[in-house]
Design an enzyme around this catalytic site. Structure first.
Site, PDB file in Angstrom:
ATOM      1  N   ASP B 143      33.257 -14.786  30.214  1.00 54.99           N
ATOM      2  CA  ASP B 143      33.407 -13.415  29.735  1.00 54.99           C
ATOM      3  C   ASP B 143      34.128 -13.435  28.388  1.00 54.99           C
ATOM      4  O   ASP B 143      34.034 -14.411  27.635  1.00 54.99           O
ATOM      5  CB  ASP B 143      34.143 -12.573  30.793  1.00 54.99           C
ATOM      6  CG  ASP B 143      35.451 -13.232  31.240  1.00 54.99           C
ATOM      7  OD1 ASP B 143      36.082 -13.965  30.432  1.00 54.99           O
ATOM      8  OD2 ASP B 143      35.857 -13.028  32.407  1.00 54.99           O
ATOM      9  N   SER B 144      34.858 -12.373  28.093  1.00 52.60           N
ATOM     10  CA  SER B 144      35.523 -12.259  26.793  1.00 52.60           C
ATOM     11  C   SER B 144      36.480 -13.420  26.503  1.00 52.60           C
ATOM     12  O   SER B 144      36.661 -13.788  25.343  1.00 52.60           O
ATOM     13  CB  SER B 144      36.300 -10.941  26.724  1.00 52.60           C
ATOM     14  OG  SER B 144      37.144 -10.802  27.850  1.00 52.60           O
ATOM     15  N   TYR B 145      37.104 -13.991  27.546  1.00 50.90           N
ATOM     16  CA  TYR B 145      38.027 -15.102  27.299  1.00 50.90           C
ATOM     17  C   TYR B 145      37.277 -16.268  26.670  1.00 50.90           C
ATOM     18  O   TYR B 145      37.774 -16.937  25.770  1.00 50.90           O
ATOM     19  CB  TYR B 145      38.681 -15.578  28.598  1.00 50.90           C
ATOM     20  CG  TYR B 145      39.664 -14.608  29.222  1.00 50.90           C
ATOM     21  CD1 TYR B 145      39.904 -13.355  28.680  1.00 50.90           C
ATOM     22  CD2 TYR B 145      40.364 -14.970  30.371  1.00 50.90           C
ATOM     23  CE1 TYR B 145      40.800 -12.488  29.268  1.00 50.90           C
ATOM     24  CE2 TYR B 145      41.274 -14.101  30.964  1.00 50.90           C
ATOM     25  CZ  TYR B 145      41.485 -12.865  30.415  1.00 50.90           C
ATOM     26  OH  TYR B 145      42.365 -12.002  30.993  1.00 50.90           O
ATOM     27  N   GLY B 148      36.219 -15.546  23.037  1.00 50.59           N
ATOM     28  CA  GLY B 148      37.280 -15.497  22.033  1.00 50.59           C
ATOM     29  C   GLY B 148      37.486 -14.089  21.497  1.00 50.59           C
ATOM     30  O   GLY B 148      37.878 -13.895  20.337  1.00 50.59           O
ATOM     31  N   HIS B 329      44.142  -9.842  25.270  1.00 55.41           N
ATOM     32  CA  HIS B 329      43.349 -11.071  25.412  1.00 55.41           C
ATOM     33  C   HIS B 329      44.134 -12.281  24.907  1.00 55.41           C
ATOM     34  O   HIS B 329      45.130 -12.142  24.211  1.00 55.41           O
ATOM     35  CB  HIS B 329      42.023 -10.914  24.656  1.00 55.41           C
ATOM     36  CG  HIS B 329      40.991 -10.186  25.449  1.00 55.41           C
ATOM     37  ND1 HIS B 329      41.026  -8.823  25.637  1.00 55.41           N
ATOM     38  CD2 HIS B 329      39.907 -10.631  26.147  1.00 55.41           C
ATOM     39  CE1 HIS B 329      39.999  -8.453  26.402  1.00 55.41           C
ATOM     40  NE2 HIS B 329      39.311  -9.527  26.726  1.00 55.41           N
TER      41      HIS B 329
END
Lengths: 353, 353
Positions: B143-145, B148, B329
């Site tokens: 996912d977003s992790y 980046g 994040h």
């Protein structure tokens, strides 16, 4: 007759032509250096730009810079960023026929390293077009606010590397304002410097009015007399003089002594600019931060300068920014607010209607 | 005889040669499209890269992308960023003689627009060198992790534009880890997506395991069978499933029902990957955030997958990040920590010693 015919044909062969340098508009202070018949420009001040016009579908640029980020625009559109490119030749091709404007702009701040612009080139002399022409000219003199220090950051906590990566002079209020008026501009700004005192008393003596005399920060090159005559001079100084407590061993023992020295020195600096460019309108900017100490001193400076004959002068005292960029500097949102404030004033000048 | 001689000479003229395309290593999922004898590659997943080798001092690249930022590396050095360049041909010249590696890498995330890579080109066939070769291959799914998302930001408060400007997949832990091992990689990651549930329940049904089947996000193109066989598959999913409360109308009425569905679906997804690449080592990553709900569910998933025969599988449960980038994040500092954690595990695999 055969040998003659052969020779004539060989000369008619379209050999790969040597690239032709474009005449280039230079926005900012640079040191020209010539070697092997080619002129290069060494730059160090922020926001320096190089701009040229040509026809046809390709252009080369040569640069030597291992410390800065440089933005490359074609016809006003940001196409590339050269990221600490070193000694590099970049070409843009397939731009389509017709006239184009190419522009290289320093976006990062470096205080102890220079870069070198080695020119724009086109494949043949018929592609060369005359220099861009600017009717309006603005000079910006200032500190980190004018540089755009860390303005791309979305937070106040920044390392040295963060600041380097997030400083974008192309988005400082200075650049935004100049571009809005399609004005030529120079940004003679240096983060951390003040009128008589630098941030926290560092680098005593090397204040902005002192550094202002030089093209390169090691003082190896003074400012060339190149005919630059701004219509407006926007000065944003004072934050670094007053934002920190006086340290033991500094030149001033009281805030009042600092204030007096500031006003006297700032007035003298303004007078020197006025003497050089008597027709220029001067705007002094200051924030209300630090309990109005900067704003009060700048207001006193403006009054003293007017009394001394510099009458075409006004101040912009601003507040209400969010200060959310690195170390509490103006954010991109703040840059837009500052640019609007400044543009509203500049728009009143006949040449900028 | 004159006309014949003239003709012979004209043919002997060294005409400007047509550029020769370089064979290109494609890192990631792309859709090849051919037109007029030239092959272009349409891309949409993050971190896609194109890499080629050549000799001699210049190379051209052609791209058509008005939404993404693309990094251009020469011999491992980041020289340029193409900033939403549109349809552009860029050349690097004066690179010096000898062999060079050129690489174009997508650094930004776009979820609803594609770009097109139209190739690297050299002036003549003798400049062409064989493809880069990679012995190690890592696939990242997440996912977003893994993307980046907003990782360059120095603050958590970000607008949509801020996120677009600060997402740098080249600095995600995935890219950092792959490059450390000189491994080829694919990043099949999509911000906001989960195993059974997306962030706050958005886009129901279009979870990551569903999107994973496609090369383009409008589902117009499936994934081509191109022989890609990773040695390691690193999956970072679950945050979006569990980071928000269930909304009325969603498929699950209790957290326990969500958890059961998550584990079952995740195990099935892992089994499908294991069936395709039986020799691949699988690593599941999860943070302890959200009161360990993600970590507990991922740990249960790992146990169930092992029970079902996927034994070459381990988990990395991480904590201690500063989460200072956009919307909490991982920051660039966090990316380095995550990459270190992951590299320590991967380094134990014989092929990665």
């Amino acid at each position: 007759m055969r040998p003659v015919l052969l020779l004539a044909l060989l000369f008619a062969v379209p050999a790969v032509a040597a690239p032709v340098p474009l005449e280039t508009y230079i926005g900012g202070r640079v040191l020209a250096s010539s070697a092997a018949g080619e002129t290069a420009y060494i730059y160090e001040w922020p926001g320096v730009y190089f701009e040229a016009r040509f026809s046809g579908d390709s252009v080369d640029l040569k640069v030597d810079d291992d410390q800065n980020n440089l933005y490359l625009y074609v016809d006003g559109v940001h196409k590339l960023t050269l990221t600490k490119p070193g000694h590099t030749t970049v070409a843009l091709k397939d731009l389509g026929p017709g006239e184009h404007v190419v522009r290289l702009e320093k976006s990062s701040e470096t205080q102890a390293s220079t870069g070198k612009f080695e020119g724009f080139f086109v494949p043949s002399p018929d592609r060369v077009l005359p220099l861009p022409h600017y009717d309006r000219r603005i000079e910006f003199i200032g500190d980190s606010y004018t540089v755009g220090y860390g303005n791309q950051s979305r937070g106040q906590t920044c390392t040295v590397d963060d600041v380097a990566a997030t400083t974008d002079t192309s988005q400082s209020f200075a650049t935004l304002t100049a571009k809005q008026f399609n004005a030529a501009y120079r940004i003679d700004a240096f983060s951390g410097r003040g009128v008589v005192r630098n941030y926290d008393g560092i680098a005593p003596g090397d204040t902005l009015p002192v550094m202002y005399k030089y093209t390169l920060f090691d003082k190896s090159a003074g400012v060339a007399e190149d005919g630059w005559t701004p219509d407006v001079v926007v000065i944003g100084l004072g934050t670094n003089d007053f934002s920190t407590p006086l340290n033991i061993g500094e030149k001033w023992t009281t805030r009042e002594a600092l204030r007096v020295d500031f006003v006297n020195t700032y007035v003298a600096f303004i007078q020197s600019l006025h003497a050089k460019w008597p027709a220029a309108h001067i705007i002094l900017m200051a924030s209300t931060k630090y309990e109005n100490e900067v704003a009060d001193a700048v207001t006193a400076t403006a009054e003293a300068a007017r009394t001394d004959g510099v009458t075409d002068l006004e101040t912009i005292i601003f507040s209400g920014l969010d200060w959310q960029a690195c170390q509490g500097h103006p954010s991109l949102k703040d840059e837009a607010i500052l640019s609007q404030l400044l543009s509203d004033r500049i728009a009143r000048l006949p040449k900028f209607h």
